[in-house]
Design an enzyme around this catalytic site. Structure first.
Site, PDB file in Angstrom:
ATOM      1  N   CYS A 179      36.762  49.993  77.267  1.00  0.00           N
ATOM      2  CA  CYS A 179      37.082  51.479  76.739  1.00  0.00           C
ATOM      3  C   CYS A 179      38.232  51.332  75.752  1.00  0.00           C
ATOM      4  CB  CYS A 179      37.532  52.027  78.238  1.00  0.00           C
ATOM      5  SG  CYS A 179      36.145  52.222  78.857  1.00  0.00           S
ATOM      6  N   ALA A 236      38.499  45.030  79.150  1.00  0.00           N
ATOM      7  CA  ALA A 236      38.759  46.815  78.986  1.00  0.00           C
ATOM      8  C   ALA A 236      37.747  47.294  78.207  1.00  0.00           C
ATOM      9  CB  ALA A 236      39.996  46.955  79.050  1.00  0.00           C
ATOM     10  N   SER A 292      35.592  40.964  83.325  1.00  0.00           N
ATOM     11  CA  SER A 292      36.375  41.588  83.579  1.00  0.00           C
ATOM     12  C   SER A 292      37.198  42.184  82.272  1.00  0.00           C
ATOM     13  CB  SER A 292      37.137  41.443  84.604  1.00  0.00           C
ATOM     14  OG  SER A 292      37.547  42.882  85.422  1.00  0.00           O
ATOM     15  N   ALA A 301      32.229  45.838  84.990  1.00  0.00           N
ATOM     16  CA  ALA A 301      33.067  46.828  85.161  1.00  0.00           C
ATOM     17  C   ALA A 301      32.529  47.087  86.926  1.00  0.00           C
ATOM     18  CB  ALA A 301      32.870  48.131  84.445  1.00  0.00           C
TER      19      ALA A 301
HETATM   20  P1  FAD Z   1      29.042  46.794  81.547  1.00  0.00           P
HETATM   21  O1  FAD Z   1      30.708  47.227  81.502  1.00  0.00           O
HETATM   22  O2  FAD Z   1      28.485  46.641  79.869  1.00  0.00           O
HETATM   23  O3  FAD Z   1      28.836  44.964  81.942  1.00  0.00           O
HETATM   24  C1  FAD Z   1      27.674  44.527  82.469  1.00  0.00           C
HETATM   25  C2  FAD Z   1      27.824  42.950  81.378  1.00  0.00           C
HETATM   26  O4  FAD Z   1      26.931  42.771  81.544  1.00  0.00           O
HETATM   27  C3  FAD Z   1      28.222  42.344  80.004  1.00  0.00           C
HETATM   28  O5  FAD Z   1      28.973  42.056  80.067  1.00  0.00           O
HETATM   29  C4  FAD Z   1      26.656  42.384  79.737  1.00  0.00           C
HETATM   30  O6  FAD Z   1      26.872  40.652  78.558  1.00  0.00           O
HETATM   31  C5  FAD Z   1      26.503  41.647  81.195  1.00  0.00           C
HETATM   32  N1  FAD Z   1      25.190  40.887  81.152  1.00  0.00           N
HETATM   33  C6  FAD Z   1      24.147  42.085  81.055  1.00  0.00           C
HETATM   34  N2  FAD Z   1      23.195  40.917  80.729  1.00  0.00           N
HETATM   35  C7  FAD Z   1      23.153  39.597  81.839  1.00  0.00           C
HETATM   36  C8  FAD Z   1      22.002  38.605  82.156  1.00  0.00           C
HETATM   37  N3  FAD Z   1      20.932  39.118  82.520  1.00  0.00           N
HETATM   38  N4  FAD Z   1      23.037  37.694  83.070  1.00  0.00           N
HETATM   39  C9  FAD Z   1      24.343  38.197  82.873  1.00  0.00           C
HETATM   40  N5  FAD Z   1      24.925  39.131  82.850  1.00  0.00           N
HETATM   41  C10 FAD Z   1      24.912  40.237  82.189  1.00  0.00           C
HETATM   42  N6  FAD Z   1      33.608  54.618  79.586  1.00  0.00           N
HETATM   43  C11 FAD Z   1      34.758  55.538  80.324  1.00  0.00           C
HETATM   44  O7  FAD Z   1      35.080  56.026  81.055  1.00  0.00           O
HETATM   45  N7  FAD Z   1      35.515  55.873  79.330  1.00  0.00           N
HETATM   46  C12 FAD Z   1      36.133  55.428  78.038  1.00  0.00           C
HETATM   47  O8  FAD Z   1      37.251  55.596  77.399  1.00  0.00           O
HETATM   48  C13 FAD Z   1      35.001  54.456  77.399  1.00  0.00           C
HETATM   49  N8  FAD Z   1      35.262  53.927  76.199  1.00  0.00           N
HETATM   50  C14 FAD Z   1      34.549  52.847  76.603  1.00  0.00           C
HETATM   51  C15 FAD Z   1      34.580  52.022  75.105  1.00  0.00           C
HETATM   52  C16 FAD Z   1      33.754  51.478  74.647  1.00  0.00           C
HETATM   53  C17 FAD Z   1      33.747  50.775  72.447  1.00  0.00           C
HETATM   54  C18 FAD Z   1      32.142  50.887  74.791  1.00  0.00           C
HETATM   55  C19 FAD Z   1      31.276  49.889  74.483  1.00  0.00           C
HETATM   56  C20 FAD Z   1      32.257  51.390  76.024  1.00  0.00           C
HETATM   57  C21 FAD Z   1      33.379  52.185  77.206  1.00  0.00           C
HETATM   58  N9  FAD Z   1      33.180  52.891  77.845  1.00  0.00           N
HETATM   59  C22 FAD Z   1      33.742  54.269  78.412  1.00  0.00           C
HETATM   60  C23 FAD Z   1      31.903  53.345  78.863  1.00  0.00           C
HETATM   61  C24 FAD Z   1      32.082  51.878  80.264  1.00  0.00           C
HETATM   62  O9  FAD Z   1      32.301  51.056  79.488  1.00  0.00           O
HETATM   63  C25 FAD Z   1      30.448  52.049  80.175  1.00  0.00           C
HETATM   64  O10 FAD Z   1      30.658  52.916  81.019  1.00  0.00           O
HETATM   65  C26 FAD Z   1      31.281  50.368  81.639  1.00  0.00           C
HETATM   66  O11 FAD Z   1      31.639  49.613  81.160  1.00  0.00           O
HETATM   67  C27 FAD Z   1      29.611  50.213  82.555  1.00  0.00           C
HETATM   68  O12 FAD Z   1      30.043  49.454  83.530  1.00  0.00           O
HETATM   69  P2  FAD Z   1      28.586  48.419  83.340  1.00  0.00           P
HETATM   70  O13 FAD Z   1      29.282  47.120  84.393  1.00  0.00           O
HETATM   71  O14 FAD Z   1      27.448  48.844  84.209  1.00  0.00           O
HETATM   72  O15 FAD Z   1      28.393  47.582  81.758  1.00  0.00           O
END
Ligand code: FAD
Length: 823
Positions: A47, A45, A43, A15
């Site tokens: 959610c 989904a 990238s 995200a």
């Molecule tokens: P993420 O999307 O988790 O991405 C982080 C990425 O970083 C991961 O793919 C991980 O593998 C990678 N990573 C971690 N450490 C390292 C490293 N050291 N080196 C390389 N890569 C690394 N939010 C909503 O608002 N509405 C919803 O309906 C909703 N439903 C959800 C349903 C589910 C099942 C889940 C799991 C989450 C949901 N969320 C929802 C929450 C939302 O998806 C997250 O808040 C959002 O994805 C966070 O984004 P992010 O980029 O911080 O982390």
């Protein structure tokens, strides 16, 4: 930063990371952008993951919003999937990365680094947690594993009733699994205020999900037959699979190793431009803590929206810093669908504000999601929370079937704009009957809040326990009887002005109703008559929906609740198929639907199935209670498209005609005309009636002239439109069974009292007791309409359960019985 030489390295490709990468490229064609992702996908989904498991999103590919290849092609990014960042060298401005496949490592230089590694599901160190059947859900691989495991599973336990846990429970139930949800708090959706979550708990139970609240997981006990789930209370059972959804923990290991500042729960601390304590290192998404715009304090909001916007802001701040707007903080706006119920929230919940000692007020209003007269109107409850001092909106929560998203979005905007409840009352929102109402529920909530702020009404939450307080239930009598409120005096709102004398002006009063509206109207009447009055906010409905065990819906074979049975379409053994009559009670607020059912069922032949559609959320619990009270067979209730669909089979009690064969099963039965108002004669009539009923026959007592006094209420309500002569008659005649004289030896009341005393001392039932028993046993008590007219008596002055009938009624009844007596 000079665009030509810029090298931006991003850790985390979903995200926040992918959003930052895309925006960065649009701002700079020259920059070198490296996107590191530990997993194979970028990238995607997350959610949408639960919905592919449940089969609502059928095509897995649709969850992969982008692939490494498409990102490379579209954005000219250096995408390195399967590459983990393992160490940051801040001095050297480089980051060490390791290929997941072969462990090969290298150092990458950066000018700017973005940490967007997200948060991982919490897996507490409890026994058995490592078993392969205990799953967490974060990425496509987890999803595939769960989907496959679910195929062979019968019983699945979900630990945690937060947003994701409930989405999983819904989807697994949809697959036909036997789902149990365990939650440590004593409510589902612990992020929300408890009273707003009742309909969600109800929806789960209605759908057959077993909900265990206020209990925590102690251990998993893996075995050949499944995973034993053991709770702190000692409860244990075996599940085929377990989904653990008890929160997330920030993946901030890289940051702490690099000495970046982190918060109390390990989240990376950032400024309003998402810069960490090292200005060349940014952080965004679930791994960070942010500012709560309502309290001004640090908070976390692990949600998709904030992550995406923070990622975009980071690119802006790096590539076009001039004029970039600071991140305003996260309100935690969230929404979930649980079967047909939708719950949403924005801003701070009341419980958090109160715990922080903030001076706040709140109100809950219930209305429809669009004009109630337009087909398909569904009930919606909205809670508004505001600052007591200046009226600024601090939080909002909504529960309903449709239109929750729109209200929460409007109020999220209002909070961001710093609006007060008065501003919310004034909002001009889109309105045409299919979309909203001239006074939308958002406006109504604002108006209700203004009424409180302006001192027009004082509210209280929950039914008061205070013994000294006079509790007045303003619902119509039928509803007050159906679901009585403890200690409450029933005074229907239309009668309140005439019955003020029943209340002690020296004592405080609290008004209550189903949804809070009548209670507010009544409180206004009482306040203007000088009473010290409070109104119970949200009514009893919010509370009852919370506690109602599965809406009284009959269980199917697994102890799970069911949709309404087909009733007449599929007859029970030995019962002929019967007609199904449809009744639309949508758009009516409580008690409207029950009143409409009562009217409709009175016109039905016994055995006819009535199918009722009602938008009133509590109808699912009101209908079975009504059926029990009125002697109809409850066939079930369920929901379709946000509307309760309930079925009953009309019985012979209530207003429906009797089905007992003439003379009863063995020819027993009695019809009596009670002409006398003498206590002893009325006693005799009731003894005979109860005897006839006990022998399986019907019993009809036709009360005429002085006999009508047997049926009078002790304390009848004031009746409008009575003439002076009508009232005179009323004063002269005895009022009800307790006031009747003996036919002989009355002796100015002495003889009658002596007789009552003797009967009581010999444990013989008194006249009111016999009347009640006769009614309970199914006797028809018919008041002669002609005599009522002659004596100036109105139906409301007679005890409940009495029919008003004419001579044809009496003659009809005599043809069905052998004993026809005149008393
Ligand atoms: P993420 O999307 O988790 O991405 C982080 C990425 O970083 C991961 O793919 C991980 O593998 C990678 N990573 C971690 N450490 C390292 C490293 N050291 N080196 C390389 N890569 C690394 N939010 C909503 O608002 N509405 C919803 O309906 C909703 N439903 C959800 C349903 C589910 C099942 C889940 C799991 C989450 C949901 N969320 C929802 C929450 C939302 O998806 C997250 O808040 C959002 O994805 C966070 O984004 P992010 O980029 O911080 O982390």
């Amino acid at each position: 930063m000079s665009e030509k030489k810029a090298r931006m390295v991003i850790v985390g490709g979903v995200a926040a990371g992918a959003s930052a990468a895309a925006r960065a490229r649009r701002l700079s064609e020259e920059a070198e952008i490296v996107l590191l992702e530990r997993g194979p996908d970028v990238s995607f989904a997350n959610c949408g993951l639960p919905y592919h498991i449940g089969g609502e999103i059928t095509d897995r590919e649709r969850l992969a919003v982008q692939t490494p290849e498409s990102l490379r092609a579209m954005l000219n990014l250096d995408v390195r999937a399967g590459t983990e960042a393992v160490e940051i060298d801040r001095e050297g401005k480089r980051i060490r990365v390791r290929r997941v496949t072969d462990g090969g490592e290298e150092w990458l230089d950066y000018d700017k680094l973005l940490l967007a590694p997200g948060a991982s599901p919490v897996r507490p160190p409890i026994p058995g947690i490592g078993d392969r059947r205990v799953h967490t859900l974060r990425n496509l691989q987890d999803m595939d594993r769960i989907k496959q495991a679910a195929e062979g599973a019968e019983a699945v336990t979900v630990i945690g009733a937060g947003f994701i846990g409930l989405e999983m429970a819904e989807q697994l139930q949809r697959l036909g699994k036997r789902v149990t949800v365990v939650e440590l708090q004593d409510q589902v959706l612990p992020q929300m205020d408890r009273e707003m979550t009742g309909p969600v708990a109800g929806a789960l139970r209605e759908a057959g999900v077993e909900l265990i609240l206020g209990d925590g997981i102690e251990a998993f006990e893996p075995g050949a037959e499944g995973v034993g789930v053991r709770l702190a209370s000692g409860k244990r059972w075996a599940a085929d699979e377990v989904i653990l959804s008890i929160g997330v923990r920030p993946e901030s290991g890289l940051a702490t190793q690099a000495g970046l500042e982190t918060g109390p729960r390990g989240h990376i601390v950032v400024n309003e431009y998402q810069q960490t304590s090292d200005p060349d290192i940014y952080a965004a998404g679930d791994v960070t803590q942010t500012r709560d715009p309502v309290t001004g304090e640090s908070t976390t909001a692990p949600l998709g929206g904030p992550a995406n916007r923070q990622g975009r802001l980071v690119a802006d701040h790096i590539f076009r810093p001039e004029g970039v707007r600071p991140y305003p903080g996260s309100l935690g706006t969230a929404i979930v669908r649980v079967f047909e119920v939708v719950a949403g929230m924005t801003g701070c919940p009341e419980k958090r504000l109160r715990a922080a000692g903030r001076e706040i007020e709140s109100t809950v209003v219930t209305d429809h999601h669009h004009a109630k007269y337009y087909p398909g109107a569904c009930q919606l409850s909205l809670k508004l929370i505001w600052d007591k001092s200046d009226g600024r909106v601090l939080g909002a929560q909504a529960t309903g079937y449709k239109g929750v998203d729109k209200r929460i979005d409007v109020l999220a905007t209002a909070i961001r704009a710093g609006m007060t409840v008065a501003d919310v009352a004034d909002l001009e929102l889109a309105y045409a009957p299919p979309f909203g109402a001239a006074k939308d529920i958002v406006n109504l909530a604002g108006m209700a809040a203004c009424n409180i702020r302006d001192g027009l009404v004082r509210i209280r939450t929950g039914i008061p326990e205070d013994e000294d307080l006079q509790l007045v239930d303003l619902r119509p009598p039928a509803m007050a009887e159906l679901s009585p409120v403890d200690r409450a005096r029933s005074i229907p709102l239309p009668e309140l002005r005439d019955r003020l004398g029943e209340l002690d002006q020296q004592k405080p009063v609290a008004t209550v109703c189903a949804l809070g509206k009548l209670s507010y109207f009544g409180a206004r009447i009482l306040a203007q008559h000088g009473f010290d009055v409070t109104s119970v906010s949200g009514g009893i409905r919010v509370r009852r929906d919370f506690t109602a065990p599965a809406g009284d819906i009959p269980p199917d074979g697994h102890g799970h609740t069911s949709r309404p049975s087909t009733g007449g379409d599929e007859p029970a053994a030995g019962r002929p198929a019967s007609e199904v009559v449809q009744l639309d009670a949508c758009g009516l607020a409580c008690p409207g639907p029950i009143m409409k059912v009562k009217e409709a069922v009175a016109k039905l032949a016994p055995g006819t199935v009535l199918e009722v559609r009602a938008s009133d959320g509590g109808f699912a619990t009101d209908l079975p209670a009504f059926c029990r009270a009125a002697g109809h067979e409850f066939l079930g209730a369920g929901r379709e498209d946000g509307v309760v669909v309930g079925r009953l089979r009309a019985g012979r009690t209530g207003d429906a005609p009797a089905t007992t064969p003439p003379g009863g099963a063995d020819g027993a039965g009695a019809t009596m005309v009670v002409f006398s108002q003498d206590m002893d004669k009325a006693l005799a009539a009731l003894v005979i009636a109860n005897g006839a009923l006990a022998m399986g026959g019907p019993a009809t007592i036709f009360f005429t002239f002085w006999g009508l006094n047997v049926l009078r209420k002790d304390a009848p309500p004031p009746v409008a439109g009575k003439t002076f002569m009508d009232r005179m008659f009323g004063w002269m005649m005895p009022r009800g069974p307790r006031k009747l004289p003996l036919s002989n030896m009355h002796m100015a009341g002495m003889g009658t009292n002596l007789m009552k005393w003797r009967m009581a001392s010999k444990n013989l039932p008194d006249l009111p007791g016999l009347l009640e028993e006769a009614k309970k046993n199914g006797a028809r008590l018919v008041a002669c309409s002609m005599s009522m007219e002659a004596m100036g008596l109105r139906r409301e002055e007679l005890i409940d359960g009495v029919e008003v009938g004419g001579v044809a009624d009496f003659l009809g009844a005599t043809s069905a019985t052998r004993a026809n007596l005149f008393i």
